[in-house]
Design a protein around this motif. Structure first.
Motif, short mmCIF file in Angstrom:
data_model
loop_
_atom_site.label_atom_id
_atom_site.label_comp_id
_atom_site.label_asym_id
_atom_site.label_seq_id
_atom_site.Cartn_x
_atom_site.Cartn_y
_atom_site.Cartn_z
N GLY A 42 -2.74 -17.33 3.00
CA GLY A 42 -3.61 -17.73 4.10
C GLY A 42 -5.08 -17.73 3.76
N GLY A 43 -5.42 -17.56 2.48
CA GLY A 43 -6.82 -17.63 2.06
C GLY A 43 -7.58 -16.32 2.12
N PHE A 44 -6.88 -15.20 2.18
CA PHE A 44 -7.52 -13.89 2.15
C PHE A 44 -7.44 -13.31 0.74
CE2 PHE A 44 -6.69 -14.44 6.58
CZ PHE A 44 -7.67 -13.72 7.25
N ASP A 45 -8.44 -12.51 0.38
CA ASP A 45 -8.44 -11.79 -0.89
C ASP A 45 -8.70 -10.32 -0.61
OD1 ASP A 45 -8.07 -13.87 -2.87
OD2 ASP A 45 -10.06 -14.58 -2.29
N LEU A 46 -7.79 -9.49 -1.07
CA LEU A 46 -7.93 -8.04 -0.98
C LEU A 46 -8.34 -7.55 -2.36
CD1 LEU A 46 -7.56 -5.26 0.38
CD2 LEU A 46 -5.15 -5.39 -0.32
N GLN A 47 -9.51 -6.92 -2.43
CA GLN A 47 -10.01 -6.38 -3.70
C GLN A 47 -9.92 -4.87 -3.63
OE1 GLN A 47 -13.73 -8.19 -3.08
NE2 GLN A 47 -13.14 -10.13 -3.99
N ILE A 48 -9.13 -4.30 -4.53
CA ILE A 48 -8.92 -2.85 -4.56
C ILE A 48 -9.63 -2.30 -5.78
CG2 ILE A 48 -7.22 -1.00 -4.66
CD1 ILE A 48 -5.18 -3.09 -3.53
N GLU A 49 -10.58 -1.39 -5.52
CA GLU A 49 -11.33 -0.78 -6.62
C GLU A 49 -11.09 0.72 -6.71
OE1 GLU A 49 -15.35 -2.55 -7.27
OE2 GLU A 49 -14.96 -3.38 -5.27
N GLY A 50 -10.31 1.25 -5.78
CA GLY A 50 -10.01 2.67 -5.77
C GLY A 50 -8.59 2.95 -6.22
N ASP A 51 -8.24 4.21 -6.17
CA ASP A 51 -6.87 4.60 -6.50
C ASP A 51 -5.93 4.08 -5.43
OD1 ASP A 51 -7.97 5.95 -8.63
OD2 ASP A 51 -7.86 7.92 -7.68
N MET A 52 -4.67 3.94 -5.81
CA MET A 52 -3.67 3.46 -4.86
C MET A 52 -2.34 4.11 -5.17
SD MET A 52 -3.22 -0.38 -6.37
CE MET A 52 -4.82 -0.43 -7.15
N GLU A 53 -1.46 4.03 -4.21
CA GLU A 53 -0.11 4.53 -4.39
C GLU A 53 0.87 3.43 -4.01
OE1 GLU A 53 2.11 7.65 -1.83
OE2 GLU A 53 1.18 8.74 -3.49
N ILE A 54 1.92 3.33 -4.78
CA ILE A 54 2.96 2.33 -4.50
C ILE A 54 4.25 3.08 -4.23
CG2 ILE A 54 4.28 0.40 -5.41
CD1 ILE A 54 1.73 -0.32 -7.03
N GLU A 55 4.88 2.73 -3.12
CA GLU A 55 6.18 3.29 -2.76
C GLU A 55 7.19 2.17 -2.87
OE1 GLU A 55 5.76 4.94 1.16
OE2 GLU A 55 3.93 6.01 0.61
N SER A 56 8.23 2.39 -3.67
CA SER A 56 9.22 1.34 -3.86
C SER A 56 10.30 1.41 -2.79
CB SER A 56 9.86 1.43 -5.25
OG SER A 56 10.82 2.45 -5.27
N SER A 57 11.01 0.33 -2.63
CA SER A 57 12.09 0.26 -1.66
C SER A 57 13.22 1.21 -2.02
CB SER A 57 12.61 -1.17 -1.55
OG SER A 57 13.08 -1.60 -2.82
N ARG A 58 13.26 1.66 -3.27
CA ARG A 58 14.31 2.58 -3.73
C ARG A 58 13.89 4.04 -3.63
NH1 ARG A 58 15.85 -0.97 -8.99
NH2 ARG A 58 16.81 -2.68 -7.83
N GLY A 59 12.72 4.28 -3.05
CA GLY A 59 12.28 5.65 -2.86
C GLY A 59 11.36 6.19 -3.92
#
Length: 123
Positions: free
Chosen positions: A25-42
């Motif tokens: 849709g023309g949006f850009d998310l710029q992440i410059e900090g730490d992040m966490e990813i949670e998978s669908s498998r837990g």
């Protein structure tokens, strides 16, 4: 606060200190900090860009599909759920802007240090 990117498909680009998530849709998310990813498998893992974490292929494999939910809580933490079942969580940073969402017509949300949000709505 709900962000206006639900239902949009995503693509990911990674550089040394930035993850950019672009939407259909023309949006850009710029992440410059730490992040966490949670998978669908837990599974759950942290990505610290300052420490060289998160390669393009690693992040592309988990940050794919369409956004089913995109919200920011009162502390500035961004949570994005994907139709793959995976979740991206970006907490605020104490000293820096953790993430920025830029969209059409001047729309912009910036997570300032300590989680304060600066918001510009579309014209």
């Amino acid at each position: 606060m709900e962000l206006p990117i639900t239902g949009q498909r995503v693509s990911v680009a990674v550089s040394e200190y930035l993850v950019e998530v672009s939407t259909s849709g023309g949006f850009d998310l710029q992440i410059e900090g730490d992040m966490e990813i949670e998978s669908s498998r837990g599974g759950r893992w942290s990505v610290a860009l300052a420490n060289g974490g998160g390669s393009q292929s690693d992040l592309e494999s988990v940050l794919r599909g369409a956004i089913t939910s995109a919200v920011v809580n009162s502390s500035g933490t961004l949570t994005i759920d994907l139709d793959s079942g995976n979740r991206l969580v970006v907490p605020p940073d104490e000293e820096y802007e953790a993430w920025t969402l830029v969209g059409p017509n001047g729309y912009r949300v910036v997570c300032m240090p300590n989680g304060e949000l600066a918001i510009w709505t579309a014209d």
